[in-house]
Structures are given as C-alpha cells and as structure tokens.
Enzyme design. Structure first.
Site, mmCIF file in Angstrom:
data_model
loop_
_atom_site.group_PDB
_atom_site.id
_atom_site.type_symbol
_atom_site.label_atom_id
_atom_site.label_comp_id
_atom_site.label_asym_id
_atom_site.label_seq_id
_atom_site.Cartn_x
_atom_site.Cartn_y
_atom_site.Cartn_z
ATOM 1 N N ALA A 134 0.869 -1.184 0.000
ATOM 2 C CA ALA A 134 0.000 0.000 0.000
ATOM 3 C C ALA A 134 0.901 1.227 0.000
ATOM 4 C CB ALA A 134 -0.878 -0.018 1.240
ATOM 5 N N GLY A 177 0.599 -5.000 1.007
ATOM 6 C CA GLY A 177 -0.609 -5.063 0.178
ATOM 7 C C GLY A 177 -0.342 -5.707 -1.179
ATOM 8 N N GLU A 180 -0.606 -9.319 -0.580
ATOM 9 C CA GLU A 180 -2.029 -9.597 -0.334
ATOM 10 C C GLU A 180 -2.833 -9.570 -1.635
ATOM 11 O OE1 GLU A 180 -2.226 -6.455 2.584
ATOM 12 O OE2 GLU A 180 -2.567 -7.906 4.178
ATOM 13 N N GLU A 200 4.682 -5.097 7.150
ATOM 14 C CA GLU A 200 3.944 -4.036 7.847
ATOM 15 C C GLU A 200 4.420 -3.834 9.283
ATOM 16 O OE1 GLU A 200 2.574 -6.427 5.989
ATOM 17 O OE2 GLU A 200 0.935 -5.646 4.750
HETATM 18 N N1 CO8 Z 1 4.632 3.222 -0.601
HETATM 19 C C1 CO8 Z 1 5.036 4.392 -1.144
HETATM 20 N N2 CO8 Z 1 6.184 4.543 -1.823
HETATM 21 C C2 CO8 Z 1 6.958 3.457 -1.962
HETATM 22 C C3 CO8 Z 1 6.619 2.204 -1.421
HETATM 23 C C4 CO8 Z 1 5.376 2.101 -0.722
HETATM 24 N N3 CO8 Z 1 4.922 0.961 -0.205
HETATM 25 N N4 CO8 Z 1 7.599 1.328 -1.719
HETATM 26 C C5 CO8 Z 1 8.512 2.008 -2.410
HETATM 27 N N5 CO8 Z 1 8.146 3.290 -2.562
HETATM 28 C C6 CO8 Z 1 8.851 4.355 -3.270
HETATM 29 C C7 CO8 Z 1 10.046 4.857 -2.456
HETATM 30 O O1 CO8 Z 1 9.622 5.776 -1.482
HETATM 31 C C8 CO8 Z 1 10.890 5.449 -3.544
HETATM 32 O O2 CO8 Z 1 10.350 6.703 -3.883
HETATM 33 P P1 CO8 Z 1 11.317 7.995 -4.006
HETATM 34 O O3 CO8 Z 1 12.231 7.676 -5.161
HETATM 35 O O4 CO8 Z 1 10.378 9.117 -4.287
HETATM 36 O O5 CO8 Z 1 12.039 8.095 -2.731
HETATM 37 C C9 CO8 Z 1 10.659 4.523 -4.734
HETATM 38 O O6 CO8 Z 1 9.436 3.839 -4.455
HETATM 39 C C10 CO8 Z 1 11.756 3.496 -4.873
HETATM 40 O O7 CO8 Z 1 11.898 2.817 -3.654
HETATM 41 P P2 CO8 Z 1 13.323 2.584 -2.938
HETATM 42 O O8 CO8 Z 1 14.242 3.692 -3.252
HETATM 43 O O9 CO8 Z 1 13.056 2.308 -1.511
HETATM 44 O O10 CO8 Z 1 13.791 1.263 -3.717
HETATM 45 P P3 CO8 Z 1 14.770 0.147 -3.167
HETATM 46 O O11 CO8 Z 1 15.077 -0.723 -4.332
HETATM 47 O O12 CO8 Z 1 15.905 0.739 -2.432
HETATM 48 O O13 CO8 Z 1 13.906 -0.688 -2.093
HETATM 49 C C11 CO8 Z 1 11.933 -1.835 -1.298
HETATM 50 C C12 CO8 Z 1 12.801 -1.436 -2.497
HETATM 51 C C13 CO8 Z 1 12.679 -2.822 -0.408
HETATM 52 C C14 CO8 Z 1 10.664 -2.504 -1.832
HETATM 53 C C15 CO8 Z 1 11.588 -0.579 -0.474
HETATM 54 O O14 CO8 Z 1 11.079 0.414 -1.347
HETATM 55 C C16 CO8 Z 1 10.574 -0.811 0.604
HETATM 56 O O15 CO8 Z 1 10.896 -1.336 1.639
HETATM 57 N N6 CO8 Z 1 9.306 -0.383 0.364
HETATM 58 C C17 CO8 Z 1 8.245 -0.490 1.344
HETATM 59 C C18 CO8 Z 1 7.744 -1.900 1.475
HETATM 60 C C19 CO8 Z 1 6.680 -1.967 2.526
HETATM 61 O O16 CO8 Z 1 6.874 -1.710 3.677
HETATM 62 N N7 CO8 Z 1 5.457 -2.365 2.121
HETATM 63 C C20 CO8 Z 1 4.325 -2.485 2.988
HETATM 64 C C21 CO8 Z 1 3.501 -1.228 2.927
HETATM 65 S S1 CO8 Z 1 2.203 -1.199 4.129
HETATM 66 C C22 CO8 Z 1 0.999 -2.167 3.437
HETATM 67 O O17 CO8 Z 1 1.105 -2.654 2.345
HETATM 68 C C23 CO8 Z 1 -0.233 -2.381 4.260
HETATM 69 C C24 CO8 Z 1 -1.302 -3.062 3.465
HETATM 70 C C25 CO8 Z 1 -2.547 -2.981 4.254
HETATM 71 C C26 CO8 Z 1 -3.771 -3.267 3.401
HETATM 72 C C27 CO8 Z 1 -4.035 -2.242 2.389
HETATM 73 C C28 CO8 Z 1 -4.452 -0.961 2.963
HETATM 74 C C29 CO8 Z 1 -4.827 0.039 1.895
#
Ligand code: CO8
Length: 326
Positions: A134, A177, A180, A200
């Site tokens: 998400a 998400g 999921e 999460e």
């Molecule tokens: N949300 C928003 N932006 C994101 C997300 C995300 N989940 N994941 C990545 N991005 C963005 C980064 O902020 C970055 O943006 P910017 O260049 O503007 O800074 C861009 O994507 C590239 O990401 P990274 O630079 O971090 O790329 P890396 O290759 O270094 O890392 C990862 C990749 C490991 C995937 C890393 O981006 C990461 O850890 N992302 C978050 C993963 C995460 O925690 N996901 C869970 C989110 S919470 C959730 O899903 C709850 C679901 C609940 C049900 C649904 C409710 C609506």
C-alpha cells in the site's frame, strides 16, 4: 418451493446448501435430492442468463478508456485474444498501491468481467516490483476515524470478488498489500527473482488485506507468523515450495507463461470454469463436510448445462469439444 428458489437466487452460493436445510427444517419439509438438484440447475441457468444480459464490450478497450488509465495498463493477449492483461504501472513508486491505482484496477476488472470474449485475467507489475505494498506516503497521515469513515480498504476487494479466473504474474517485490493482492488472485506464477513478504510490522502496523488470514491458510501458522512478525521476505523458490506460488519461471518468460495458462483455461467452458472456481474457493470458507456437499451439488448442476453434455459427447465421439458457455 418458490420461496426456496427465490432465497437461493440471492444467496451466496456457498451458503445455499446450509440455508436450504434451515428452510426445510423450519417448514418441516423433507429436503429431497431432486429438489436440491432442481434448485442448483435453476441457479446455473440464472448465472448464464445474467451473463447473457450483460452488455458486450469491445475485445480491446476502446482507446478512450485506455488512455484514461493513469496507474495501470490494459490489453488483451493470446491467440484468440481471450486473455486480459492488467499491468500495474506506477514504476517510480514500485507500483505502490495508492487509492487511484486500486480504483482503476477495480474498474478494469469490472470491465473485463463483463466482456464475454475474455476467459481469464492476468495481473502483473514490472520486473522490479509486482507491488511494494500500500502507498505508505498516502497513508502516513491517516487517523483511525478517517479509516473507518472513509471506508479505507473498500476498493481492495474487487480482485477477490471477480468471477473469472485471475492469475498473478509476480516479478520482483510483492510486499505488504502487494503480497495480499497476489493472494487475492486464483493462481500465482512467480518470476525467479520474485520476493514475497508482509513487512507491515516494521511500519508499526499489521497486514490489512489478508496477510494474516490468506497467507496463514496457504503456508501454515509457523511460516505465516515468522513472515508477519519479522517482516522477512521469502524468494520465489520458497514460495513455490510452500504452495504460495504454483510455478516459478525465468523472469523474462513470466508474462508469456501466465498468458499461456490463461489461454489453456480459456479452452474450457467459461461457465463451468466459473462454477469450478467457486467450488475451490468454497474450500476456504466452510467445513469439509459442507464443502463436499457444495461440490457435489455443483457437480450435479453441471448436468443442466449444454457444455457438460457437449464435453462428454465430444469425448465419446473422439473429437474436440465445442463449448458454448451454456
Ligand atoms: N509506498 C510508497 N512509496 C513506496 C513504497 C510504498 N509501499 N515502496 C517504495 N516506494 C517508493 C520509495 O519511497 C521510492 O520513492 P522515491 O524515489 O520518491 O524516494 C521509490 O518507491 C523506490 O523505492 P526505494 O528507493 O526504496 O527502492 P529500493 O530498491 O531501495 O527498495 C523496497 C525497495 C525494499 C521494496 C523498499 O522500497 C521498501 O521497503 N518499500 C516499502 C515496502 C513496505 O513496507 N510495504 C508495505 C507497505 S504497508 C501495506 O502494504 C499495508 C497493506 C494494508 C492493506 C491495504 C491498505 C490500503
């Protein structure tokens, strides 16, 4: 009997056998096998008639609906152009699932569901990310009351509600998400670099769209606990070993393999595929005995369809079946 038939028409299929027994007990009417068979036959016909009433949309989306997508891409694929492909297309944010994206996804699914020329749907992302979860930045300021009053998650259910088979073709990250979303699909094919996880917990929250429920049913309590409590990811091979993914293929062949799978499903009767999908999903919603009862009655109901007759006749006559979805 009319009362029973009417109730059955508005009852979710998996609840129908239970409900019928309740009605029978209340009315002190013995629930005869013939009655049940008739009810399910009526229901199968209803499904078909409802499908016939739905407007046909063009096999390819019209250019106006295609160019309006901001977060996804849609196309049709396969030799018979009967496999829809929806590609999550928010590369800068690793396909983070913002509200706009989920709304577009729901709309595209509804359109493909109504399109009689489409037999199966493939949902995919980019080579780097199926979806990284998400959209955290969109959620960061949310409050509890906003979540409740804004019906947060409401646009997330369309994938699980779609009656046509949906194949998730997962390359790269399928996190939170994203994982999921893949699990809401019917079949997961994974590219060899795919990574699945429920991170999460590291954000101070928990999975909210099936990560604690669907994942646990698929991989068992110990592994689901480990993944949800640590946030650790698993790779494609492990996902296949655990039964989360049904196949691992080289990343660059993933979409082609998923489309081929959709085409194979599309060689069968769309009507019977729909009933079969419903029966398998019932296994996740009910006890074994009720599930077996539902399966048996649905099996009986196939005998009210032209496609069941055609399938068996074609076998006996040693020729390919020509299904009409009736
Ligand atoms: N949300 C928003 N932006 C994101 C997300 C995300 N989940 N994941 C990545 N991005 C963005 C980064 O902020 C970055 O943006 P910017 O260049 O503007 O800074 C861009 O994507 C590239 O990401 P990274 O630079 O971090 O790329 P890396 O290759 O270094 O890392 C990862 C990749 C490991 C995937 C890393 O981006 C990461 O850890 N992302 C978050 C993963 C995460 O925690 N996901 C869970 C989110 S919470 C959730 O899903 C709850 C679901 C609940 C049900 C649904 C409710 C609506």
């Amino acid at each position: 009997m009319a009362f029973l038939l009417e109730a059955n028409a508005v009852t979710p299929s998996h609840e129908a056998p239970i409900l019928l027994q309740c009605f029978a007990a209340r009315l002190r009417v013995p629930l005869k096998m013939a009655n049940i068979a008739k009810i399910f036959a009526t229901r199968a016909q209803g499904v078909l008639q409802a499908a016939a009433r739905q407007p046909q949309v063009a096999t390819r989306f019209s250019s106006s609906s295609t160019k309006n997508w901001e977060y996804i891409k849609t196309e049709v694929a396969g030799e018979s152009k009967n496999v829809a492909v929806i590609t999550l297309n928010r590369p800068k944010a690793l396909n983070a699932l913002c509200n706009g994206l989920m709304k577009e996804l729901s709309t595209a699914l509804q359109q493909f569901s109504k399109d009689k020329s489409i037999s199966a749907i493939v949902l995919t992302g980019s080579e780097k990310a199926f979806a990284a979860g998400a959209d955290i930045k969109e959620m960061v300021g949310n409050t509890y009351s906003q979540c409740i009053q804004g019906n947060f998650l409401n646009d997330w259910t369309e994938v699980a509600r779609t009656q046509k088979p949906i194949i998730a073709a997962v390359n790269g990250y399928a996190l939170g998400g994203g994982c999921e979303l893949a699990m809401m699909c019917d079949i997961i094919y994974a590219g060899d670099k795919a990574k699945f996880g429920q991170p999460e917990i590291a954000l101070g929250t928990i999975p909210g769209a099936g990560g604690t429920q669907r994942l646990t049913r698929v991989v068992g309590k110990s592994k689901a606990m480990e993944m949800c409590l640590t946030g650790n990811m698993i790779g494609a091979q492990e996902a296949e070993k655990l039964g989360l993914a049904s196949k691992v293929v080289p990343a660059d062949q993933l979409l082609g393999e998923a489309v081929k799978l959709g085409e194979k499903i599309g060689t069968h009767s769309n009507l019977i595929v729909q009933l079969c999908k419903e029966a398998v999903n019932t296994a996740y919603e009910t006890t074994l005995q009720e599930g077996l009862k539902f399966e048996r009655r649905t099996f009986h109901a196939t005998f009210s369809t032209a496609d069941r007759k055609e399938g068996m006749t074609a076998f006996a006559e040693k020729r390919p079946a020509k299904f009409t979805n009736e």
